[in-house]
Design a protein around this motif. Structure first.
Motif, PDB file in Angstrom:
ATOM      1  N   ILE A  59       0.842  -1.200   0.000  1.00 19.61           N
ATOM      2  CA  ILE A  59       0.000   0.000   0.000  1.00 19.61           C
ATOM      3  C   ILE A  59       0.878   1.251   0.000  1.00 19.61           C
ATOM      4  O   ILE A  59       0.623   2.193  -0.761  1.00 19.61           O
ATOM      5  N   VAL A  73      -4.206   8.276   4.114  1.00 17.23           N
ATOM      6  CA  VAL A  73      -5.218   7.224   4.114  1.00 17.23           C
ATOM      7  C   VAL A  73      -6.353   7.619   5.055  1.00 17.23           C
ATOM      8  O   VAL A  73      -6.127   7.932   6.224  1.00 17.23           O
ATOM      9  N   THR A  76      -9.536   2.140   5.726  1.00 17.17           N
ATOM     10  CA  THR A  76      -9.062   0.840   5.278  1.00 17.17           C
ATOM     11  C   THR A  76     -10.134  -0.205   5.569  1.00 17.17           C
ATOM     12  O   THR A  76     -10.980  -0.024   6.435  1.00 17.17           O
ATOM     13  N   TYR A  93      -0.180  -3.472  12.031  1.00 16.60           N
ATOM     14  CA  TYR A  93      -0.977  -2.394  11.427  1.00 16.60           C
ATOM     15  C   TYR A  93      -0.724  -1.078  12.158  1.00 16.60           C
ATOM     16  O   TYR A  93      -0.535  -0.030  11.531  1.00 16.60           O
ATOM     17  N   ARG A 104     -11.651   2.347   9.905  1.00 18.08           N
ATOM     18  CA  ARG A 104     -11.321   0.983   9.495  1.00 18.08           C
ATOM     19  C   ARG A 104     -12.500   0.054   9.740  1.00 18.08           C
ATOM     20  O   ARG A 104     -13.224   0.184  10.711  1.00 18.08           O
ATOM     21  N   ILE A 120      -5.742  -6.156   2.661  1.00 22.62           N
ATOM     22  CA  ILE A 120      -6.182  -4.827   3.086  1.00 22.62           C
ATOM     23  C   ILE A 120      -6.375  -3.949   1.856  1.00 22.62           C
ATOM     24  O   ILE A 120      -5.506  -3.891   0.983  1.00 22.62           O
ATOM     25  N   ALA A 122      -7.480   0.159   0.727  1.00 26.43           N
ATOM     26  CA  ALA A 122      -7.379   1.486   1.344  1.00 26.43           C
ATOM     27  C   ALA A 122      -7.977   2.552   0.431  1.00 26.43           C
ATOM     28  O   ALA A 122      -8.019   2.409  -0.788  1.00 26.43           O
TER      29      ALA A 122
END
Length: 154
Positions: A59, A73, A76, A93, A104, A120, A122
Motif C-alpha cells: 500500500i 489514508v 481501510t 498495522y 477501518r 487490506i 485502502a
C-alpha cells in the motif's frame, strides 16, 4: 470520468481485470493488497505479522507512486482469515499509522486469494493542494473554518 491507473514496481502487479490503484481527482482507491513480494510474485510467509507488514508496504508503494504516504489514508478495510490472529495483525498495522488514525472495518472471511491470511484495501485523499492553500492563507490546520469558507468546491 477521468481516472488514472496507479501501479508500482514495488507492489505486486494486478493478476486480473483490475487496477492496483486508481486516482479519480483527489481520491485514491487502492485495491485489496495481498502479502505478495513484488520481486518474486510469491506469498512472503505463513506468519500473519510478516504478511501484514508486506501488505502495508505494498500500500505504501502505491501511495508513493501517487506522491503520498500513509498519512493520507482515510479508510481501510481489513480482511482476515482467522479472527484469532487479529491482535497479531493489529500490532503490525498500528506501526504504519499515526493519529489521527484512518477509519477501518475488519471482517473475517472464509478464504483469501493465494491462501493468504490477510488482505487490506485502502482509500486515500490527496489534500496537498488544500494544505498549500491553507498555508498561504495563514491557517495552521485544514479544519479551520476560514479555510473551508475560502474554497470554491464544485
Amino acid at each position: 470520468m477521468i481516472q488514472e491507473t496507479i501501479s508500482s514496481n514495488n507492489a505486486p502487479i494486478a493478476v486480473g481485470p483490475y487496477s492496483p490503484a486508481v486516482r479519480a481527482g483527489d481520491f485514491i482507491y487502492i485495491s485489496g493488497q495481498l502479502p505478495i513480494d513484488p520481486t518474486t510474485g510469491q506469498l512472503v510467509s505463513d506468519d500473519i505479522r510478516i504478511q501484514t507488514e508486506q501488505v502495508l508496504k505494498n500500500i505504501e508503494a502505491l501511495l508513493a507512486e501517487a506522491g503520498l504516504n500513509m498519512s493520507y489514508v482515510l479508510k481501510t478495510t481489513v480482511f482476515v482469515k482467522n479472527m484469532e490472529e487479529f491482535a497479531a495483525m493489529n500490532e503490525v498495522y498500528a506501526r504504519f499509522f499515526q493519529k489521527p488514525f484512518p477509519a477501518r472495518s475488519a471482517v473475517a472471511v472464509k478464504d483469501i486469494a493465494f491462501n493468504a491470511k490477510v488482505e487490506i484495501e485502502a482509500f486515500a485523499m490527496d489534500t496537498r493542494a488544500l494544505e498549500v492553500l491553507c498555508a498561504e492563507d495563514g491557517c495552521h490546520t485544514c479544519d479551520d473554518y476560514c479555510c473551508e469558507t475560502k474554497l470554491d468546491i464544485q
